[in-house]
Design an enzyme around this catalytic site. Structure first.
Site, mmCIF file in Angstrom:
data_model
loop_
_atom_site.group_PDB
_atom_site.id
_atom_site.type_symbol
_atom_site.label_atom_id
_atom_site.label_comp_id
_atom_site.label_asym_id
_atom_site.label_seq_id
_atom_site.Cartn_x
_atom_site.Cartn_y
_atom_site.Cartn_z
ATOM 1 N N GLU A 178 8.082 23.385 41.296
ATOM 2 C CA GLU A 178 6.811 22.658 41.376
ATOM 3 C C GLU A 178 5.877 23.037 40.232
ATOM 4 O OE1 GLU A 178 5.050 20.480 42.775
ATOM 5 O OE2 GLU A 178 5.798 19.972 44.765
ATOM 6 N N ASP A 204 4.176 12.659 46.139
ATOM 7 C CA ASP A 204 4.152 14.116 45.992
ATOM 8 C C ASP A 204 3.239 14.457 44.816
ATOM 9 O OD1 ASP A 204 5.208 16.992 45.617
ATOM 10 O OD2 ASP A 204 6.391 16.299 47.310
ATOM 11 N N ASN A 213 -1.362 17.401 48.026
ATOM 12 C CA ASN A 213 -0.542 17.120 46.854
ATOM 13 C C ASN A 213 -1.248 16.123 45.948
ATOM 14 O OD1 ASN A 213 2.048 18.038 45.855
ATOM 15 N ND2 ASN A 213 2.799 17.794 47.951
#
Length: 300
Positions: A26, A209, A158
């Site tokens: 991430e 996301d 997110n």
């Protein structure tokens, strides 16, 4: 939407920059001064770096999850750990506390975070898999340690991103109701207002996301449930997407010398899809919004 329109978003092939399995890859961050890409593996508590010039790798390892991070002063990162925001010295790993919060439930932690145009760190918490109403929040943390709550009732924060003019803040909930919202943003004060729904749950095109904005104001959103990056107009219209060789892409960021390369991290694909993990890259026509540094307002 035609295949031709969709394919034109990527100028050339999508290629692997790093072919490696991460648990929860991430928070890619482009460091232009060092020609370097950063990203983290959240649950492993590792921040990775790759120098694009010579291929040198670096890893900073910690004893707790790293939800997200951003660039700070020379040789420093601002990092969201489980419940603290800290400065980390890249050379030594030394940690300096900036702020801490008490999450509403014991299993919660920080998740997506980015440095905003005002130089503050914006970071959200996640409340996934626990009973009751979601208690995730979106916070603004200043370099002096002041913490304010901007939004609440989120399952997994997110999708944080700002447009080039720094007048709009985007934010998504990647579980629960699965939405993308936009606010008016004041870069002088960090104040947000006029919240509106940009997109609702859209299983056909993938749950939203991590995200990033290009200089034309379009919002590039990872869709881990559809192995793609969606490109969304400021009015919420889906204008196209790029299919990726990743099973579960998690977040894009713009980088490269001209900010026209998009790098994308990924979630563990599972044992049945070997080879669909890592960090990929592809070229686009419109450059991305420059990366901000903690403590350095964009107007400075």
């Amino acid at each position: 939407m035609s295949e031709t329109a969709r394919e034109q978003l990527a100028l050339g092939p999508v290629t692997f920059l790093v072919r490696e399995r991460f648990g929860v890859g991430e928070s890619p961050v482009w460091d232009a001064a060092q020609n370097r890409l950063w990203w983290c593996d959240i649950e492993a508590g590792v921040i990775h770096a790759l120098s694009l010039g010579d291929g040198t790798r670096q890893a900073l390892r910690f004893d707790e999850p790293v939800g997200s991070f951003g660039l700070a002063g020379p040789g420093q990162l601002v990092v969201a750990f489980r419940r603290t925001i800290e400065l980390v010295d890249i050379a030594t790993g030394t940690r300096t506390l900036i702020a801490a919060v008490e999450h509403a439930k014991p299993n919660m932690r920080f998740n997506d975070g980015k440095v905003g145009p005002d130089g503050a760190f914006y970071v959200g918490s996640m409340d996934f898999g626990s009973p009751g109403e979601p208690e995730g929040r979106l916070y603004r943390v200043t370099p002096t340690g002041e913490v304010s709550v901007l939004a609440s009732g989120v399952t997994i924060t997110n999708g944080l991103a700002w447009n080039q003019e720094a007048t709009t803040l985007y934010h998504s909930d990647s579980r629960g109701q699965m939405w993308v919202d936009a606010w008016d943003f004041d870069a002088g004060t960090g104040h947000i207002a006029n919240r509106r729904r940009l997109r609702d749950r859209d299983e056909a095109n993938g749950r939203a996301d991590g995200a990033a904005c290009d200089m034309d104001g379009f919002y590039w959103s990872a869709a881990p449930s559809r192995s793609r990056i969606n490109r969304i107009a400021p009015d919420g219209t889906l204008t196209g997407w790029v299919d990726l060789p990743l099973a579960h892409p998690t977040m894009p960021c713009f980088g490269g010398e001209d900010m026209r390369t998009i790098f994308v991290t990924s979630l563990n694909s599972g044992r049945d899809t070997e080879g669909r993990d890592g960090v990929v890259q592809f070229r686009v026509a419109v450059p991305g919004v420059p990366v901000c540094r903690f403590g350095v307002p964009q107007q400075a």
